[in-house]
Design an enzyme around this catalytic site. Sequence first.
Site, PDB file in Angstrom:
ATOM      1  N   GLU A  94       0.834  -1.205   0.000  1.00  0.00           N
ATOM      2  CA  GLU A  94       0.000   0.000   0.000  1.00  0.00           C
ATOM      3  C   GLU A  94       0.869   1.257   0.000  1.00  0.00           C
ATOM      4  O   GLU A  94       1.908   1.311   0.652  1.00  0.00           O
ATOM      5  CB  GLU A  94      -0.891  -0.025   1.245  1.00  0.00           C
ATOM      6  CG  GLU A  94      -1.841   1.130   1.375  1.00  0.00           C
ATOM      7  CD  GLU A  94      -2.770   0.969   2.571  1.00  0.00           C
ATOM      8  OE1 GLU A  94      -3.492   1.931   2.882  1.00  0.00           O
ATOM      9  OE2 GLU A  94      -2.770  -0.112   3.192  1.00  0.00           O
TER      10      GLU A  94
ATOM     11  N   GLU B 109      -3.425  10.417   2.685  1.00  0.00           N
ATOM     12  CA  GLU B 109      -4.654  10.416   3.476  1.00  0.00           C
ATOM     13  C   GLU B 109      -4.854  11.771   4.144  1.00  0.00           C
ATOM     14  O   GLU B 109      -3.904  12.409   4.604  1.00  0.00           O
ATOM     15  CB  GLU B 109      -4.625   9.314   4.530  1.00  0.00           C
ATOM     16  CG  GLU B 109      -4.730   7.921   3.908  1.00  0.00           C
ATOM     17  CD  GLU B 109      -4.906   6.852   4.961  1.00  0.00           C
ATOM     18  OE1 GLU B 109      -6.001   6.277   5.032  1.00  0.00           O
ATOM     19  OE2 GLU B 109      -3.948   6.594   5.707  1.00  0.00           O
TER      20      GLU B 109
ATOM     21  N   TRP C 243     -14.545   8.161   3.950  1.00  0.00           N
ATOM     22  CA  TRP C 243     -15.103   7.189   4.908  1.00  0.00           C
ATOM     23  C   TRP C 243     -15.118   7.758   6.322  1.00  0.00           C
ATOM     24  O   TRP C 243     -14.337   8.663   6.645  1.00  0.00           O
ATOM     25  CB  TRP C 243     -14.353   5.873   4.845  1.00  0.00           C
ATOM     26  CG  TRP C 243     -12.887   5.910   5.196  1.00  0.00           C
ATOM     27  CD1 TRP C 243     -11.873   6.354   4.411  1.00  0.00           C
ATOM     28  CD2 TRP C 243     -12.284   5.478   6.408  1.00  0.00           C
ATOM     29  NE1 TRP C 243     -10.671   6.211   5.067  1.00  0.00           N
ATOM     30  CE2 TRP C 243     -10.890   5.676   6.289  1.00  0.00           C
ATOM     31  CE3 TRP C 243     -12.783   4.917   7.595  1.00  0.00           C
ATOM     32  CZ2 TRP C 243      -9.993   5.352   7.302  1.00  0.00           C
ATOM     33  CZ3 TRP C 243     -11.881   4.588   8.607  1.00  0.00           C
ATOM     34  CH2 TRP C 243     -10.514   4.806   8.462  1.00  0.00           C
TER      35      TRP C 243
ATOM     36  N   THR D  10      -8.712   4.847  16.595  1.00  0.00           N
ATOM     37  CA  THR D  10      -9.200   5.338  15.305  1.00  0.00           C
ATOM     38  C   THR D  10      -9.868   6.694  15.469  1.00  0.00           C
ATOM     39  O   THR D  10      -9.632   7.626  14.701  1.00  0.00           O
ATOM     40  CB  THR D  10     -10.214   4.344  14.702  1.00  0.00           C
ATOM     41  OG1 THR D  10      -9.617   3.068  14.596  1.00  0.00           O
ATOM     42  CG2 THR D  10     -10.679   4.803  13.339  1.00  0.00           C
TER      43      THR D  10
END
Length: 456
Positions: free
Chosen positions: A163, A167, A254, A265
Amino acid sequence: MVRSVVLSALAAALSATAVYAAIPTCGPNNPCPEATPCCSQYGQCGVGAYCLGGCDPLFSHSLTSCVAAPVCKSSDYKLTSLSDITPNTQYLGDSSKASWVSSGTPVVYQDNSLLLTMAPNTVGTLLSSTHYVWYGKISATMTTSQGAGVVTAFIMMSDVKDEIDFEFVGVDLEHVQSNYYFQGITDYGNGQNLAVSNTVQNVHTYTLDWQPDYITWSIDGRVMRTKNRNETWNATAQQYHFPQTPARIMLSLWPAGLPTNGQGTIDWAGGLVDWNSPYMQNGYFYAMVKDVNVQCYDPPTGYNSSGSKSYVYNSRAGTNDTIAVTNQNTILASFQATGEDPSKNPNAQSSSAAASSPSAGASKSSSAAASASTSAAPETVPGVSGAGNRGEDTSGVQSGGSGSAATGSSSSGSGSSGSGFSQGTTPSTSDAQRMRFVQGGSVAVVVVALGAVLFL
């Protein structure tokens, strides 16, 4: 972030407990069974779309369970309509008919861009390229969303979880987080913040130049970070932990800040999502993408070649030297087919017709996907017919990491005209919020939980 394959978490995705529990899972030392041979990126087994983009060959029933991946295609994708986008409930692997697969609801905006939308009770929107990239220069021209708990992403993701990321956390509009992973292995030291002017008000072009020996992250043509392959040697594993396998382009919006997510998170995302936020318009948060440019590079020296159409893995090592370029089929005949049996099509008029035309019966199969998703087995569309959880809570982690891109709701993503949409002004982010991410990196976690959650 843990295994940045992440695709945001939504508790409602797990509400159908009986269905969720019945879906076979997959992972290290736990390959998928023969009846449902394809391991999705969410760590669950199924057929149909489970065997297409995101199918993990390392944990599937066999290396042939996943369908071969379409090779890189150099192109400048002007995202001005939905004509080149197919919902994940319809796509069967024919990359000549669609360049992008969607989950969630992309919306056309003023006929010159697309909006990735995120309404309450959804997990946002994901666009994934149908063609893979095995080294290349990939640029996205875009603006981001904003607000606590709201994450926008532009990443490269391989089927074995290599990956490369850009972000954007919605409480810090002056930085973008760059990151990379090798086979989903958590390394909180890989992340680095890059300075950029307001990501909501200003259109920027973000570029990943991915070479066999290095990666650069650039903004508006200026190189902001370089990572050399020779800096990623892992002495314990005796290998380079460097992204090196064919990857899809993913653009997503998201909700990382959901109360059902781990505290790590939520903290990384700047807090809980406010579904009454003034940053929402027309009932949803949004990020805008105008253009994606792809320049393919040649495969690395000495690669295995027996064709020119598709990538396959010839070893479960999942490394650079285990990729082959072949002429193998990339298309399934139906949502009941797999890489091991690509011509299977219960809706075809005859088996001979299905064999001669791999796409025969596709429309019937796609319309049956929703009903198949509620049946006992096999599951057919990841995220629609079953949720997954491959992450864990890393609350308390204080540096590095990235909460990755990627997920969408079960909406078919047909979208609509954006003629009535207007972008709002951008209130300034507080210094306290901003400094959380400028100092000490980001806190991250990945709890992957997709579900059959429709827009209200």
